[in-house]
Design an enzyme around this catalytic site. Structure first.
Site, PDB file in Angstrom:
ATOM      1  N   ALA A  77      61.482  96.318  62.988  1.00 36.79           N
ATOM      2  CA  ALA A  77      60.611  95.180  63.138  1.00 36.79           C
ATOM      3  C   ALA A  77      60.947  93.994  63.008  1.00 36.79           C
ATOM      4  O   ALA A  77      61.953  93.720  62.040  1.00 36.79           O
ATOM      5  CB  ALA A  77      59.017  95.467  62.536  1.00 36.79           C
ATOM      6  N   LYS A  78      60.258  93.065  63.142  1.00 34.38           N
ATOM      7  CA  LYS A  78      60.515  91.414  62.881  1.00 34.38           C
ATOM      8  C   LYS A  78      59.262  90.608  63.061  1.00 34.38           C
ATOM      9  O   LYS A  78      58.693  90.910  64.226  1.00 34.38           O
ATOM     10  CB  LYS A  78      61.649  90.863  63.756  1.00 34.38           C
ATOM     11  CG  LYS A  78      62.170  89.560  62.886  1.00 34.38           C
ATOM     12  CD  LYS A  78      63.440  90.175  61.820  1.00 34.38           C
ATOM     13  CE  LYS A  78      63.971  89.217  61.270  1.00 34.38           C
ATOM     14  NZ  LYS A  78      65.075  89.339  60.205  1.00 34.38           N
ATOM     15  N   GLY A  79      59.116  89.642  62.220  1.00 34.37           N
ATOM     16  CA  GLY A  79      58.165  88.736  62.546  1.00 34.37           C
ATOM     17  C   GLY A  79      58.392  87.503  62.617  1.00 34.37           C
ATOM     18  O   GLY A  79      59.532  87.140  62.192  1.00 34.37           O
ATOM     19  N   VAL A  89      56.869  92.325  66.260  1.00 39.15           N
ATOM     20  CA  VAL A  89      57.089  93.177  67.069  1.00 39.15           C
ATOM     21  C   VAL A  89      57.676  94.395  66.446  1.00 39.15           C
ATOM     22  O   VAL A  89      58.678  94.388  65.326  1.00 39.15           O
ATOM     23  CB  VAL A  89      58.656  92.467  67.977  1.00 39.15           C
ATOM     24  CG1 VAL A  89      59.028  93.519  69.011  1.00 39.15           C
ATOM     25  CG2 VAL A  89      57.913  91.429  68.794  1.00 39.15           C
TER      26      VAL A  89
END
Ligand code: NAD
Length: 440
Positions: free
Chosen positions: A125-127, A80
């Protein structure tokens, strides 16, 4: 004529078993609630508020992996990008069974605010992948990482989105990601991720950076409260990467580390624990735990006892929501410095504020990791590497400046540090959105 029924009436009319099944408040709900509060405080332009309430881009992928026994498992993966207004998106990748799109969204927004509050040129962001690395082999993790990287590659790039390690991922995971992209593109693209091993373009000082930042934030707080580091007692919950580095550096600065804990339990010593001996013990334990550690004057304590210890500084450095409403009233620490992301629930935060316990929020306190990730990216892009002394010196400069800005702003606005830090961060992101305008 249709009769209007309120949400409350609707819940009251439901059978009890359905009420119990009502969806719980997610981390994303909390994140939005906090953004809405901040927007009201800073009188944020409603158009920009609408933009910041929605992540810019969300990618959900299915990751088929051949397991060692020949079975094919399919995992869910997410990336995201909450905002790229201030620069390329930046944020870790988490491997955990609880990972879902909502959690990843919330953590991506947290990264947007964190990068803005310390003034580094990144968006957030992050995953994550919904998997349990504890029951997977290194070969399975390598295959999972490489397929996940390939699936999210269309939205990654050194000038687009640069992942890093987070819970249950590490320098090895980043090495697999960088190698996968490099092989697919046929040229070295090591700057696609940070937190890499040193021989692949990692930065000196990156491993301890988050803990060092926590220690610097603690020292700044003690200074503002007219305290002395040599008279400061500290308890650290979570003796992992962040907690152990923070404890070790604070002890070097003169503090007394009286309590530490990890998932196996806690240790207390009124005279002060020896972090060098703790580190050596944990390094040799098969799961890097403090379990079974013994030394003169050291007593075992529970994690709850640690959170309620009578100390000057409590550093939660384990997982989310460790300090909840039931614990907040019992905390005896005068101050809290958040090493972990989201260790305090909003309800607990209110109780701590009412009790006058000063909390240095995660987006400021644990920003050392992303600051040195930024240094790693800069070094990779220039192919010119710095000495560890330079990395640590620049980290200290940014942490001290950011702490001062948040402290002074919060004092002027007469708000707690968490709200002050968020107000500053959201204003900075809003300024960037405003200046860029909307294209096309
Ligand atoms: P880690 O896995 O190295 O350490 C976590 C520690 O917490 C371990 O010692 C574990 O045993 C302990 N723990 C787990 N559950 C516990 C419990 N119930 N009670 C007490 N201890 C418990 O992880 P880390 O990298 O140190 O990350 C810790 C936190 O810091 C996470 O919230 C992470 O998102 C945050 N954080 C990490 C970084 C980084 O650079 N590593 C940067 C910013 C924020």
């Amino acid at each position: 004529m249709t009769q209007t029924v309120t949400a409350e009436q609707r819940v009251q009319s439901l059978p009890q078993f359905m009420v119990a099944e009502q969806p719980r408040q997610t981390l994303w709900d909390t994140t939005l609630r906090q953004l809405d509060d901040v927007a009201k405080r800073i009188e944020l332009d409603p158009s920009i508020h609408r933009i910041l309430r929605r992540p810019e881009r969300e990618l959900t992928v299915a990751i088929p992996v051949m397991m060692d026994d020949g079975r094919i498992e399919v995992f869910s993966g997410y990336r995201v990008q909450h905002s790229s207004a201030r620069g390329p998106c930046k944020g870790g990748v988490r491997y955990h069974p609880s990972v879902d799109l909502d959690e990843v969204r919330a953590l991506a927004a947290l990264m947007t605010w964190k990068c803005a509050v310390v003034g580094i040129p990144y968006g957030g962001a992050k995953g994550g992948v919904d998997c349990d690395p504890a029951v997977m082999s290194q070969n399975e993790l390598s295959r999972l990482t490489r397929r996940f990287t390939t699936a999210i590659l269309p939205i990654l790039g050194p000038k687009r989105d640069i992942p890093a390690p987070d819970v249950n991922t590490n320098a090895q995971t980043m090495a697999w990601m960088a190698d996968t992209v490099t092989m697919l593109e046929g040229k070295a693209v090591m700057e696609i991720v940070t937190g890499k091993p040193i021989p692949l373009g990692g930065s000196l000082g990156r491993k301890e950076a988050t803990g060092r930042g926590v220690a610097i934030a603690t020292a700044e707080l003690i200074k503002r409260r007219q305290g002395r580091l040599s008279e400061t007692t500290v308890a650290v919950q979570g003796y992992g990467n962040v907690g152990s580095a923070a404890a070790t550096i604070l002890q070097e600065m003169g503090c007394k580390i009286v309590a530490v804990s990890d998932v196996s339990g806690g240790l207390y010593c009124a005279e002060g624990l020896d972090t060098a001996s703790l580190n050596q013990y944990a390094a040799n334990h098969p799961r890097h735990l403090l379990e079974g550690y013994e030394a003169p004057g050291v007593e075992p304590i529970t994690n709850e006892e640690l959170l309620c210890a009578d100390v000057d500084v409590l550093i939660p450095a384990a997982l989310e929501h460790a300090i909840h409403a039931d614990i907040a009233g019992l905390v005896q620490a005068r101050t809290i410095v958040e090493g972990a992301n989201g260790p305090t629930t909003p309800e607990a935060d209110e109780i701590l504020n009412e009790r006058g316990i000063v909390v240095v929020p995660d987006i400021l306190a644990n920003a050392g990791g992303v600051i040195v990730s930024y240094f790693e990216w800069v070094q990779d892009l220039q192919n010119f590497f710095w000495e560890e002394e330079e990395v640590n010196h620049r980290l200290e400069q940014i942490m001290v400046r950011s702490f001062r800005e948040v402290w002074d702003f919060s004092q002027e606005e007469r708000v707690p540090l968490r709200l002050g830090a968020s107000m500053l961060a959201v204003s900075r992101v809003a300024e960037a959105v405003q200046a860029r305008g909307i294209f096309p």
